[in-house]
Every structure is written in C-alpha cells, then in structure tokens.
Motif scaffolding. Structure first.
Motif, mmCIF file in Angstrom:
data_model
loop_
_atom_site.group_PDB
_atom_site.id
_atom_site.type_symbol
_atom_site.label_atom_id
_atom_site.label_comp_id
_atom_site.label_asym_id
_atom_site.label_seq_id
_atom_site.Cartn_x
_atom_site.Cartn_y
_atom_site.Cartn_z
ATOM 1 N N THR A 132 20.363 -5.332 69.695
ATOM 2 C CA THR A 132 21.440 -5.886 70.506
ATOM 3 C C THR A 132 22.719 -5.120 70.177
ATOM 4 O OG1 THR A 132 21.968 -7.480 68.782
ATOM 5 C CG2 THR A 132 20.346 -8.156 70.451
ATOM 6 N N LEU A 133 23.809 -5.462 70.824
ATOM 7 C CA LEU A 133 25.063 -4.766 70.525
ATOM 8 C C LEU A 133 25.434 -4.900 69.054
ATOM 9 C CD1 LEU A 133 27.180 -5.635 73.686
ATOM 10 C CD2 LEU A 133 26.415 -3.367 72.975
ATOM 11 N N SER A 134 25.331 -6.104 68.521
ATOM 12 C CA SER A 134 25.660 -6.292 67.108
ATOM 13 C C SER A 134 24.553 -5.765 66.206
ATOM 14 C CB SER A 134 25.918 -7.772 66.817
ATOM 15 O OG SER A 134 24.765 -8.548 67.111
ATOM 16 N N GLY A 135 23.306 -5.948 66.629
ATOM 17 C CA GLY A 135 22.190 -5.471 65.822
ATOM 18 C C GLY A 135 22.175 -3.966 65.675
ATOM 19 N N SER A 136 22.518 -3.243 66.727
ATOM 20 C CA SER A 136 22.557 -1.785 66.660
ATOM 21 C C SER A 136 23.580 -1.310 65.648
ATOM 22 C CB SER A 136 22.882 -1.205 68.040
ATOM 23 O OG SER A 136 21.795 -1.369 68.923
ATOM 24 N N ARG A 137 24.730 -1.959 65.630
ATOM 25 C CA ARG A 137 25.757 -1.557 64.663
ATOM 26 C C ARG A 137 25.271 -1.754 63.235
ATOM 27 N NH1 ARG A 137 28.716 -3.080 69.195
ATOM 28 N NH2 ARG A 137 30.489 -1.710 69.633
ATOM 29 N N SER A 138 24.599 -2.865 62.995
ATOM 30 C CA SER A 138 24.077 -3.138 61.662
ATOM 31 C C SER A 138 22.981 -2.150 61.290
ATOM 32 C CB SER A 138 23.542 -4.571 61.610
ATOM 33 O OG SER A 138 22.925 -4.833 60.377
ATOM 34 N N ASN A 139 22.078 -1.853 62.224
ATOM 35 C CA ASN A 139 20.985 -0.932 61.954
ATOM 36 C C ASN A 139 21.489 0.476 61.673
ATOM 37 O OD1 ASN A 139 19.037 -2.928 62.289
ATOM 38 N ND2 ASN A 139 18.704 -2.478 64.449
ATOM 39 N N ILE A 140 22.444 0.934 62.452
ATOM 40 C CA ILE A 140 22.994 2.279 62.260
ATOM 41 C C ILE A 140 23.727 2.365 60.929
ATOM 42 C CG2 ILE A 140 24.734 3.899 63.105
ATOM 43 C CD1 ILE A 140 22.121 3.983 64.675
ATOM 44 N N ALA A 141 24.510 1.350 60.624
ATOM 45 C CA ALA A 141 25.269 1.365 59.369
ATOM 46 C C ALA A 141 24.348 1.407 58.161
ATOM 47 C CB ALA A 141 26.180 0.132 59.285
ATOM 48 N N ALA A 142 23.177 0.781 58.259
ATOM 49 C CA ALA A 142 22.259 0.723 57.124
ATOM 50 C C ALA A 142 21.800 2.106 56.688
ATOM 51 C CB ALA A 142 21.046 -0.137 57.479
ATOM 52 N N HIS A 143 21.793 3.064 57.603
ATOM 53 C CA HIS A 143 21.359 4.422 57.258
ATOM 54 C C HIS A 143 22.532 5.399 57.214
ATOM 55 C CE1 HIS A 143 18.350 7.607 56.859
ATOM 56 N NE2 HIS A 143 19.079 8.318 57.699
ATOM 57 N N TYR A 144 23.294 5.457 58.282
ATOM 58 C CA TYR A 144 24.278 6.531 58.423
ATOM 59 C C TYR A 144 25.572 6.289 57.648
ATOM 60 C CZ TYR A 144 21.142 8.326 61.945
ATOM 61 O OH TYR A 144 20.033 8.817 62.588
ATOM 62 N N ASP A 145 25.802 5.055 57.239
ATOM 63 C CA ASP A 145 27.001 4.785 56.446
ATOM 64 C C ASP A 145 26.705 4.722 54.952
ATOM 65 O OD1 ASP A 145 28.585 4.801 58.654
ATOM 66 O OD2 ASP A 145 28.815 2.634 58.828
ATOM 67 N N LEU A 146 25.560 5.283 54.520
ATOM 68 C CA LEU A 146 25.280 5.332 53.080
ATOM 69 C C LEU A 146 26.405 6.056 52.360
ATOM 70 C CD1 LEU A 146 21.460 6.116 53.136
ATOM 71 C CD2 LEU A 146 22.528 4.107 52.111
ATOM 72 N N SER A 147 26.733 7.243 52.796
ATOM 73 C CA SER A 147 27.931 7.987 52.377
ATOM 74 C C SER A 147 27.838 9.371 52.973
ATOM 75 C CB SER A 147 28.068 8.079 50.855
ATOM 76 O OG SER A 147 27.330 9.154 50.323
ATOM 77 N N ASN A 148 28.971 9.892 53.448
ATOM 78 C CA ASN A 148 28.993 11.255 53.965
ATOM 79 C C ASN A 148 28.600 12.256 52.893
ATOM 80 O OD1 ASN A 148 29.805 10.456 56.540
ATOM 81 N ND2 ASN A 148 31.978 10.600 56.042
ATOM 82 N N GLU A 149 28.968 11.965 51.651
ATOM 83 C CA GLU A 149 28.688 12.893 50.549
ATOM 84 C C GLU A 149 27.188 13.030 50.310
ATOM 85 O OE1 GLU A 149 30.851 10.386 50.429
ATOM 86 O OE2 GLU A 149 32.735 11.537 50.487
ATOM 87 N N LEU A 150 26.437 11.933 50.482
ATOM 88 C CA LEU A 150 24.989 12.008 50.336
ATOM 89 C C LEU A 150 24.412 13.008 51.328
ATOM 90 C CD1 LEU A 150 22.080 11.074 49.569
ATOM 91 C CD2 LEU A 150 22.379 9.252 51.283
ATOM 92 N N PHE A 151 24.762 12.889 52.590
ATOM 93 C CA PHE A 151 24.199 13.768 53.610
ATOM 94 C C PHE A 151 24.692 15.207 53.443
ATOM 95 C CE2 PHE A 151 23.736 9.546 55.456
ATOM 96 C CZ PHE A 151 22.419 9.590 55.893
ATOM 97 N N ALA A 152 25.930 15.362 53.028
ATOM 98 C CA ALA A 152 26.455 16.713 52.805
ATOM 99 C C ALA A 152 25.688 17.427 51.702
ATOM 100 C CB ALA A 152 27.941 16.647 52.462
ATOM 101 N N ALA A 153 25.115 16.677 50.778
ATOM 102 C CA ALA A 153 24.408 17.284 49.648
ATOM 103 C C ALA A 153 23.157 18.025 50.086
ATOM 104 C CB ALA A 153 24.053 16.213 48.614
ATOM 105 N N PHE A 154 22.490 17.579 51.170
ATOM 106 C CA PHE A 154 21.229 18.236 51.530
ATOM 107 C C PHE A 154 21.213 18.846 52.928
ATOM 108 C CE2 PHE A 154 20.500 13.881 52.986
ATOM 109 C CZ PHE A 154 19.789 14.035 54.175
ATOM 110 N N LEU A 155 22.210 18.547 53.756
ATOM 111 C CA LEU A 155 22.281 19.174 55.070
ATOM 112 C C LEU A 155 22.949 20.543 54.970
ATOM 113 C CD1 LEU A 155 23.303 16.110 57.281
ATOM 114 C CD2 LEU A 155 21.005 17.021 56.869
ATOM 115 N N ASP A 156 22.896 21.301 56.049
ATOM 116 C CA ASP A 156 23.560 22.601 56.083
ATOM 117 C C ASP A 156 25.057 22.407 56.340
ATOM 118 O OD1 ASP A 156 24.188 23.569 59.219
ATOM 119 O OD2 ASP A 156 22.779 21.900 58.987
#
Length: 420
Positions: A132-156
């Motif tokens: 749902t509108l609220s559920g999507s925000r929660s689902n996305i945050a659970a993965h993509y808001d872990l931390s930008n630094e985490l993703f920067a560590a292994f992405l290009d």
C-alpha cells in the motif's frame, strides 16, 4: 537504521524445538544431497554426497540446529541457519559455487509427493508487507535506508544498485574491479536511456531514483529529469550528486510514490523497480507508466525475472529474501508482465535485451567488494550476523543467475497504433 533492527530475530538466535519435523528435514536433505554435486561434512568426521575432488563442500557446524530450522520452515530456515552459523562453506569453497548446484536443481530436489504438500507447509506472505502507500514506504526503508555508507562500500563509484552490462572484452581481474564495474554500469545506464530515446530536451520520468546515477547521466544528455523515490537516504544523496555533477538545474528528485505522480513525460525509465511492487500492484504500476507516458513516448524497464511456472508455484509463499532483504517483493515472469500490459495498458513490449549472466558477474563483484570492505562496514555498527546475512544474500542471488533460475530483461515499451 542499524544492523540489529534487521538481524535480531528469535528465529535466528533461538534454535527451534521441532524433533519430528527436524527428522523429516534430515531425511529430505540427505536424499537431496544424493542429487547434487556437493559434499556435506558432519562434525563427527563423516560425509555425505559427492566425494570427488573439487566438489563444493557444505560444512555442518551444528547439524541439530540446522535440521530443526529446515524442519520448521525450509524456505527461510536454510538462510537463517547460515546467519546463525549452523553451516558454512567448507575451506576452499566459495559460497556461490556451493549454492549454484542447489539453485540449478531447485525444482527437483524435493520428491514430487512432498511438493504437493507445499500449500500445507509454505508460509503465506504477511499482510504487513503489502505494498500500500504506507506499506511501500516501510518496505523500501527496511532495505534502502540501512545507510548510504553501507552501499557505498561495495557498489562502484556511480552507486548503481542493479545489473550492469559488461563489454564482451571486459574480464574480471583485467582492471580494478570497481573501475570495471563503473564502466559496465555506465554502459547499462546508456542502454536504458537509448531504449527510451532520451536526448536533449526530453522530459524524462525515472521511477526509482537509486542514488541518482541515471538521473545525472540523463541530465548530461540534456534531458529534464523528474525522478521519484521512497527512500529519504537515497533522495538526499542523489540531490547532492546531481549538484556535484553540475546538473542540479535539470534534475528534480521527489520523495513520492509512483501512484501519486502526475504529468506527461516523453520518456520513462524504471530499473529493477517492478520487483518491489508486489503482484497485487503490477497492474497499478504498469498502468501508471501508461498514464504518464506522453503520446509517441517510449518507456523502458529493467526487471529481474523467473520462469512463469516457478512464479505460479511460489508467488504466495514467504521466503528468506522477503523476510530479511526485500520485504513485499516478488519477482515477475515475462509472461506475467506481458499479460498485465495487455489487460491493463495500451503498452506492448517492442524490444528486449537479456542480461542474466551479467547479473551473476555484477553480484560476484559486489560480494568481493563487500568482503574487502567488511572492516569499514563493521565500523558503521553492523554485526557478524549481518555480515553472514549480506554475504548469503549476494551469493544466493548470484547462484540464481548462474543457474538460469533467474534472468533479467531490459524491456522497451511503446504504444502500438490501434490498427496494428
């Protein structure tokens, strides 16, 4: 968000008490091992399975706990038992090499009579993960808001978190892995922009910003970009990257849902977004693309796919990936996408490019970077359980693409004339 909010779960840190189902799980597992070119080593020194030189080795550390988790919930228990340390890849065995033979035989490892009991043992998708509108925000945050630094560590350096497109002459080890991956990601971004015919003056809508790499690339072509995301962490960094690239005047990034977007766009690009939508909303998502695409416009989507029969067999069951990595997600099949387009939109698939082997390679590079950067990631507050979870996630997905259990397609969508 810290690692503990993702990994702390009674099902990881508490071994279930399930003597009967654990016994059944052991019998099923040891039957399956006879069908897979893998050796299983037990703590007592005994082994099962393939004893040929070079066979991947699965080392059982705590067999009792391993079989208890499998017995309680096979689809989730296998990954959870790796997170808990109940098993590991044997010395000299790469985790993806170990998982690939299982992925290649996933449809035949369980005897047909037991497969017919799937509906009785599979856990249903939890309602609180509905997109749902609220559920999507929660689902996305659970993965993509872990931390930008985490993703920067292994992405290009482009911070692109989707399948890359490698040159035919690009080989692992021929250059710095991050530089090799960066080149492949830029090639992928250009391929998607080309599919949507993005150029100077194009009004482009991007559904799913990521960390801004496509928006910046499109703006450098002279396009005027509107990009949407539900991740505040991503939005903030993407805006910063657009400013640093000198294209902030041509990039607008909104923290909004695709269902809330209005306007008309010459081109639409959406990379690995449909997997996060959920089956109940595929029609809504593709209808939004149709509604927002201007007459004569072209859209392109990049999507992970699975075989249609596998989608039908598993679409209602709850798995490890959904519990720990992508809540609310479901990988579609190409027939499901095409049927949804026919039933709910005026769009049709006009072009297609397959990238499956490229994703296996992308994931291998990500996993190697994650291993190398683990001391930095650990310094951000992520624990050893998170490390095992993330390594299993990357290797599990790599095995899926290496075995062709999963694919990935770039699809060009356009409206066919009514007379065609």
């Amino acid at each position: 968000m810290t690692a503990s909010t993702v990994t702390t779960s009674p099902s990881v840190f508490t071994t279930p008490s399930a003597p009967v189902s654990a016994t059944v799980a052991r019998l099923v597992f040891e039957r399956a091992i006879r069908m897979v070119p893998v050796r299983v080593d037990y703590p007592d020194g005994s082994s099962r399975g393939d004893d040929s030189p070079g066979a991947p080795v699965l080392e059982l550390v705590r067999p009792g706990a391993f079989f208890a988790r499998l017995g309680r919930d096979t689809k989730i228990g296998f990954g959870e038992s790796y997170m808990a340390g109940d098993w590991k890849a044997g010395e000299g065995t790469d985790l993806a090499d170990l998982l690939t033979p299982f992925a290649a035989r996933l449809t035949s490892l369980v005897a047909p009579p037991l497969q017919r009991l799937r509906a009785l043992v599979d856990r249903r998708l939890p309602q609180d993960q509905d997109n749902t509108l609220s559920g999507s925000r929660s689902n996305i945050a659970a993965h993509y808001d872990l931390s930008n630094e985490l993703f920067a560590a292994f992405l290009d350096p482009t911070m692109t978190y989707s399948c890359a497109l490698f040159d035919n002459d690009a080989h692992l080890g021929e250059a710095d892995d991050r530089a090799l991956l960066e080149r492949a990601q830029l090639l992928k971004l250009d391929a998607m922009l080309d599919l949507s015919r993005v150029g100077p003056g194009t009004r482009l809508l991007e559904i799913g910003t990521g960390w801004g790499s496509l928006a910046v690339r499109a703006a450098k072509r002279g396009a005027n970009v509107t990009s949407i995301t539900l991740s505040a962490e991503q939005r903030d960094l993407a805006l910063e990257r657009a400013r640093a690239a000198g294209v902030a005047d041509r990039v607008d990034i909104a923290l909004t849902d695709y269902r809330e977007v209005h306007g008309s766009y010459d081109a639409i690009v959406s990379i690995e977004m449909i997997e996060a939508v959920g089956e109940a909303y595929w029609a809504t998502y593709l209808s939004a693309v149709d509604r927002l695409l201007a007459p004569g416009g072209t859209a392109s989507i990049q999507t992970i796919t699975m075989a249609h029969d596998r989608l039908l067999a598993t679409r209602h069951s709850y798995g490890w990936i959904q519990k720990y990595i992508f809540p609310g997600g479901l990988i579609p099949s190409l027939p499901a996408i095409e049927q949804t387009l026919r039933s709910h939109t005026t769009l049709r698939v006009e072009g297609r490019r397959e990238l499956g082997p490229h994703y296996a390679r992308t994931l291998a590079l990500w996993r190697e970077q994650f291993r190398q950067q683990w001391p930095q990631v650990r310094g951000q507050g992520f624990d050893e359980t998170f490390r095992r979870m993330w390594e299993f996630y990357l290797a599990y997905c790599e095995a899926g693409f290496r075995s062709d259990y999963l694919g990935v397609s770039q699809l060009q969508l356009a409206r066919r004339p009514s007379w065609a």
